[in-house]
Write a protein that holds these residues in place. Sequence first.
Motif, short mmCIF file in Angstrom:
data_model
loop_
_atom_site.label_atom_id
_atom_site.label_comp_id
_atom_site.label_asym_id
_atom_site.label_seq_id
_atom_site.Cartn_x
_atom_site.Cartn_y
_atom_site.Cartn_z
N VAL A 170 0.90 -1.09 -0.15
CA VAL A 170 -0.06 0.01 -0.14
C VAL A 170 1.02 1.38 -0.04
CG1 VAL A 170 -1.56 1.35 1.22
CG2 VAL A 170 -2.14 -1.13 0.94
N PRO A 171 1.89 1.25 1.04
CA PRO A 171 2.64 2.60 1.07
C PRO A 171 3.40 3.04 -0.51
CG PRO A 171 3.30 1.62 2.72
CD PRO A 171 2.27 0.30 1.91
N PHE A 172 3.65 1.95 -1.49
CA PHE A 172 4.23 2.24 -2.68
C PHE A 172 3.05 2.69 -3.62
CE2 PHE A 172 7.38 -1.35 -1.96
CZ PHE A 172 7.98 -0.61 -0.75
N ARG A 173 1.98 2.72 -3.58
CA ARG A 173 0.77 3.06 -4.42
C ARG A 173 0.55 4.52 -4.65
NH1 ARG A 173 -3.21 -1.90 -2.76
NH2 ARG A 173 -1.67 -3.41 -2.76
N HIS A 174 0.66 5.21 -3.56
CA HIS A 174 0.55 6.80 -3.68
C HIS A 174 1.39 7.59 -4.51
CE1 HIS A 174 -2.56 5.84 -0.55
NE2 HIS A 174 -1.71 5.25 0.17
N TYR A 175 1.12 8.82 -5.02
CA TYR A 175 1.90 9.55 -5.53
C TYR A 175 3.15 10.29 -4.60
CZ TYR A 175 -1.52 9.85 -9.59
OH TYR A 175 -2.07 9.52 -10.50
N GLU A 176 4.25 10.26 -5.16
CA GLU A 176 5.46 10.74 -4.17
C GLU A 176 6.37 11.16 -5.63
OE1 GLU A 176 7.35 6.33 -3.54
OE2 GLU A 176 6.22 7.53 -1.95
N PHE A 177 7.42 11.94 -4.97
CA PHE A 177 8.33 12.45 -5.82
C PHE A 177 9.27 11.50 -6.37
CE2 PHE A 177 11.97 15.44 -6.92
CZ PHE A 177 11.12 16.34 -7.80
N THR A 178 8.91 10.87 -7.13
CA THR A 178 9.67 9.71 -8.00
C THR A 178 9.70 9.95 -9.41
OG1 THR A 178 8.10 7.92 -7.97
CG2 THR A 178 9.56 8.07 -6.01
N GLY A 179 10.71 9.38 -10.15
CA GLY A 179 10.60 9.48 -11.62
C GLY A 179 9.48 8.85 -12.04
N VAL A 180 9.07 7.64 -11.55
CA VAL A 180 7.78 7.01 -12.07
C VAL A 180 6.59 8.01 -12.01
CG1 VAL A 180 6.47 4.96 -11.71
CG2 VAL A 180 8.88 4.66 -12.00
N CYS A 181 6.30 8.28 -10.81
CA CYS A 181 5.34 9.04 -10.48
C CYS A 181 5.16 10.42 -11.24
CB CYS A 181 5.16 9.47 -8.84
SG CYS A 181 4.74 8.07 -8.18
N VAL A 182 6.48 10.98 -11.48
CA VAL A 182 6.38 12.28 -12.20
C VAL A 182 6.07 12.23 -13.92
CG1 VAL A 182 7.89 14.00 -13.37
CG2 VAL A 182 8.03 13.27 -10.77
N ARG A 183 6.25 10.96 -14.22
CA ARG A 183 6.01 10.51 -15.83
C ARG A 183 4.43 10.26 -15.82
NH1 ARG A 183 10.84 7.42 -15.35
NH2 ARG A 183 9.57 5.78 -14.74
N GLU A 184 3.93 9.60 -14.50
CA GLU A 184 2.63 9.21 -14.83
C GLU A 184 1.62 10.70 -14.66
OE1 GLU A 184 1.46 6.72 -11.47
OE2 GLU A 184 2.43 5.11 -12.41
N ILE A 185 2.20 11.55 -13.73
CA ILE A 185 1.45 12.84 -13.63
C ILE A 185 1.52 13.77 -14.98
CG2 ILE A 185 1.96 15.22 -12.57
CD1 ILE A 185 0.44 13.37 -10.67
N LEU A 186 2.71 13.54 -15.88
CA LEU A 186 3.08 14.37 -16.87
C LEU A 186 2.07 13.82 -17.84
CD1 LEU A 186 6.85 15.00 -17.04
CD2 LEU A 186 5.04 16.56 -16.49
N LEU A 187 1.83 12.48 -17.89
CA LEU A 187 0.82 11.56 -18.93
C LEU A 187 -0.35 12.02 -18.63
CD1 LEU A 187 0.69 9.60 -21.08
CD2 LEU A 187 0.49 7.75 -19.35
N VAL A 188 -0.86 12.09 -17.31
CA VAL A 188 -2.12 12.54 -17.23
C VAL A 188 -2.66 13.88 -17.68
CG1 VAL A 188 -3.66 13.17 -15.11
CG2 VAL A 188 -2.45 10.73 -15.01
N ALA A 189 -1.48 14.99 -17.38
CA ALA A 189 -1.65 16.25 -17.81
C ALA A 189 -1.86 16.39 -19.33
CB ALA A 189 -0.56 17.23 -17.31
N CYS A 190 -0.80 15.40 -19.97
CA CYS A 190 -0.89 15.79 -21.27
C CYS A 190 -2.09 14.97 -21.80
CB CYS A 190 0.33 14.84 -22.06
SG CYS A 190 1.74 15.90 -21.54
N SER A 191 -2.55 14.05 -21.27
CA SER A 191 -3.95 13.50 -21.98
C SER A 191 -5.16 14.45 -21.77
CB SER A 191 -4.03 12.18 -21.10
OG SER A 191 -3.14 11.37 -21.24
N GLY A 192 -5.05 15.15 -20.42
CA GLY A 192 -6.16 15.93 -20.26
C GLY A 192 -6.06 17.10 -21.34
N ALA A 193 -4.91 17.81 -21.42
CA ALA A 193 -4.68 18.82 -22.51
C ALA A 193 -5.12 18.46 -23.94
CB ALA A 193 -3.29 19.37 -22.50
#
Length: 374
Positions: free
Chosen positions: A229-252
């Motif tokens: 469970v602790p690994f499933r949340h957003y945190e400041f890692t390369g994987v999470c940053v890439r996911e956030i950027l993908l979500v943002a680009c998809s929305g745009a």
Amino acid sequence: MMRHQLILAFLYFVIVLVILPFFLTERVYSIYYQEDYEKSSFTDTIKNEYRLNGAQQYLENVDPETSLTFHNSKLSEPVDNLIIVLAKKATHEKDLILTQLVTEVDKNIRAEKFYRNAMMICNTTRSHFRELDRLARFYPVRQAQNTTRWKLFNTEEVKKHDFVECVNQGINSVNFKYLTLIRDVVVPYSGFLGVLNHLASKRLTRSLVRGDLKERDTSWLFLHLQEPVPFRHYEFTGVCVREILLVACSGAVFFTVVFRWLEGPSLPSSARIIYALYGVLYFLTFALVIGRPYVNEFRRFSADMYLVYDPPEPILFSAIVLPSSSLDVLLPQLNLLQCSKYSPFHEVLDHMISTIELPGYVVSPSLFKYVART
């Protein structure tokens, strides 16, 4: 154009302040989650009864002799993936989690056509119990040997001993490429076996080189099939940053395409930028508010979309797959070490990454969910 922008701004606040809080109060990974222990306990009980009824009905529709013959025949020839269920007498015997787990694995083995799979139950209780006796009529059962009596007072050493003993039982039963060990505290998600075989055979064993799928030069040690469970949340890692950027680009992209269609191709560039920013705002808000685990559920649409990564901390053993090539080195190393409450088995297993110098991974989203009561 201005009308659409005003509607978007108004709708954003309505969704964030009214709609999402109403629908997400029972979603455990959402920021709006409100814990209700009694309701959660009742829900878990209902889910367990539903799974158990399904497992019982499944066994009632299967002929024991035919089932046992089928699975023994699977063990008579080399397989791609040997699945071993580590069975212990449950504290809450009425839950019959072992039955739920084994029947679900059985369904997946019968449904999997491309890879050769086999299953057996490894009894780590070292004595028979009612649930196992019934399952033994349908499925092959191997008895773990109590070869280290003096160590069995050490619970962490017991975990290691059971792990090693059941691996050896598998080695002595059939030739395999991969070995999957599952404790009877979890149940799999639907269709887990196809994803597991794909990850083991393609993602971890092979890689794309100039467009061709080729064998990797190096092997790997293990792949955990349940993400903590602790690994499933957003945190400041390369994987999470890439996911956030993908979500943002998809929305745009989504908002730009939709409102260009609504307002026509003459939409000015400034308006497109505004709509793109609205898309980023909406999608990022939804992703952060709803919770990363629910966003990652979209990965289940394809085995290629699952994330495999190196976990930052040791993971408790519940379900794990190992390549046969690593076992010749892993087992002797484990036998040299003694586990204790200060050096628990899962940490010793994780330490093998450095000792053997092979990588270990965890898959996201999880292929198994923890269901045992404590």
